[in-house]
Design a protein around this motif. Sequence first.
Motif, short mmCIF file in Angstrom:
data_model
loop_
_atom_site.label_atom_id
_atom_site.label_comp_id
_atom_site.label_asym_id
_atom_site.label_seq_id
_atom_site.Cartn_x
_atom_site.Cartn_y
_atom_site.Cartn_z
N UNK A 29 5.46 5.14 3.32
CA UNK A 29 4.98 4.65 2.49
C UNK A 29 5.10 3.75 1.26
N UNK A 30 4.72 2.99 0.08
CA UNK A 30 5.21 2.27 -0.69
C UNK A 30 6.13 3.18 -1.97
N UNK A 31 5.66 4.22 -2.09
CA UNK A 31 6.60 5.33 -2.55
C UNK A 31 8.33 5.64 -2.04
N UNK A 32 8.42 5.71 -1.16
CA UNK A 32 10.18 5.52 -0.14
C UNK A 32 10.23 4.66 -0.69
N UNK A 33 9.62 3.46 -0.97
CA UNK A 33 10.38 2.19 -0.55
C UNK A 33 11.33 2.26 -2.09
N UNK A 34 10.38 2.57 -2.85
CA UNK A 34 10.79 2.65 -4.74
C UNK A 34 12.31 4.13 -4.68
N UNK A 35 11.56 5.27 -4.20
CA UNK A 35 12.67 6.00 -4.46
C UNK A 35 14.01 5.29 -3.49
N UNK A 36 14.09 4.63 -2.63
CA UNK A 36 15.17 3.89 -1.84
C UNK A 36 16.03 3.25 -2.44
N UNK A 37 14.90 2.55 -3.17
CA UNK A 37 15.31 0.70 -3.87
C UNK A 37 16.20 1.73 -5.71
N UNK A 38 15.43 2.82 -5.84
CA UNK A 38 16.01 3.79 -6.98
C UNK A 38 17.37 4.27 -6.90
N UNK A 39 17.66 4.40 -5.77
CA UNK A 39 18.63 4.92 -5.11
C UNK A 39 19.72 4.38 -4.72
N UNK A 40 20.07 3.07 -4.29
CA UNK A 40 20.39 1.68 -4.00
C UNK A 40 20.99 1.35 -5.54
N UNK A 105 3.59 12.13 -15.42
CA UNK A 105 2.91 10.57 -15.75
C UNK A 105 2.87 9.97 -14.75
N UNK A 106 3.35 10.13 -12.97
CA UNK A 106 3.12 8.91 -11.97
C UNK A 106 1.91 10.02 -11.59
N UNK A 107 1.77 11.65 -11.58
CA UNK A 107 1.10 12.05 -10.96
C UNK A 107 -0.02 11.79 -11.50
N UNK A 108 -0.33 11.68 -13.38
CA UNK A 108 -1.76 11.04 -14.01
C UNK A 108 -2.39 9.98 -13.24
N UNK A 109 -1.56 9.12 -12.98
CA UNK A 109 -1.92 7.88 -12.70
C UNK A 109 -2.15 7.64 -11.30
N UNK A 116 -5.13 2.70 -2.01
CA UNK A 116 -5.13 1.95 -1.46
C UNK A 116 -4.58 0.66 -2.20
N UNK A 117 -5.06 1.20 -3.66
CA UNK A 117 -4.66 -0.31 -4.79
C UNK A 117 -3.26 0.79 -5.73
N UNK A 118 -2.77 -0.17 -6.20
CA UNK A 118 -1.16 -0.33 -6.06
C UNK A 118 -1.25 1.10 -7.28
#
Length: 129
Positions: A29-40, A105-109, A116-118
């Motif tokens: 899922x996209x959030x996994x890539x974002x978590x990876x990117x933040x750690x990197x 905030x992310x939960x609310x968003x 299917x939308x970002x």
Amino acid sequence: MMVDRHAAAQATAALPGIPHDDEGPVFREPWEARAFAMAVALHGRGVFTWPEWADALAREIKQAQAEGDADTGETYYRHWLATLEKLVASKNVATETILHRYRDAWDHAADRTPHGQPIELTPDDFPSA
């Protein structure tokens, strides 16, 4: 958040448990890539070393397994995110209060975003302080 291929390759080499294929890390899922990117990105800024990250992630996974996680692979990036949150807090990059505020905030968003939308944060996603 984008990660350059070289940084992703370094992370994959340093952390052999990362789900990957011949081209690099893979995400469900996209959030996994974002978590990876933040750690990197945080690693790139010197917030932690890969051995330090690997130790913290191993502790997180071990704790989750002790609490009943079946370790079938679907929860890997949940552990990654929990590790990221703990390291960010322990390194005083952000307080736990700030982390919880953004998580809420992310939960609310996510709740207001059609499937299917970002997911995008807006000021309305943050409760008044």
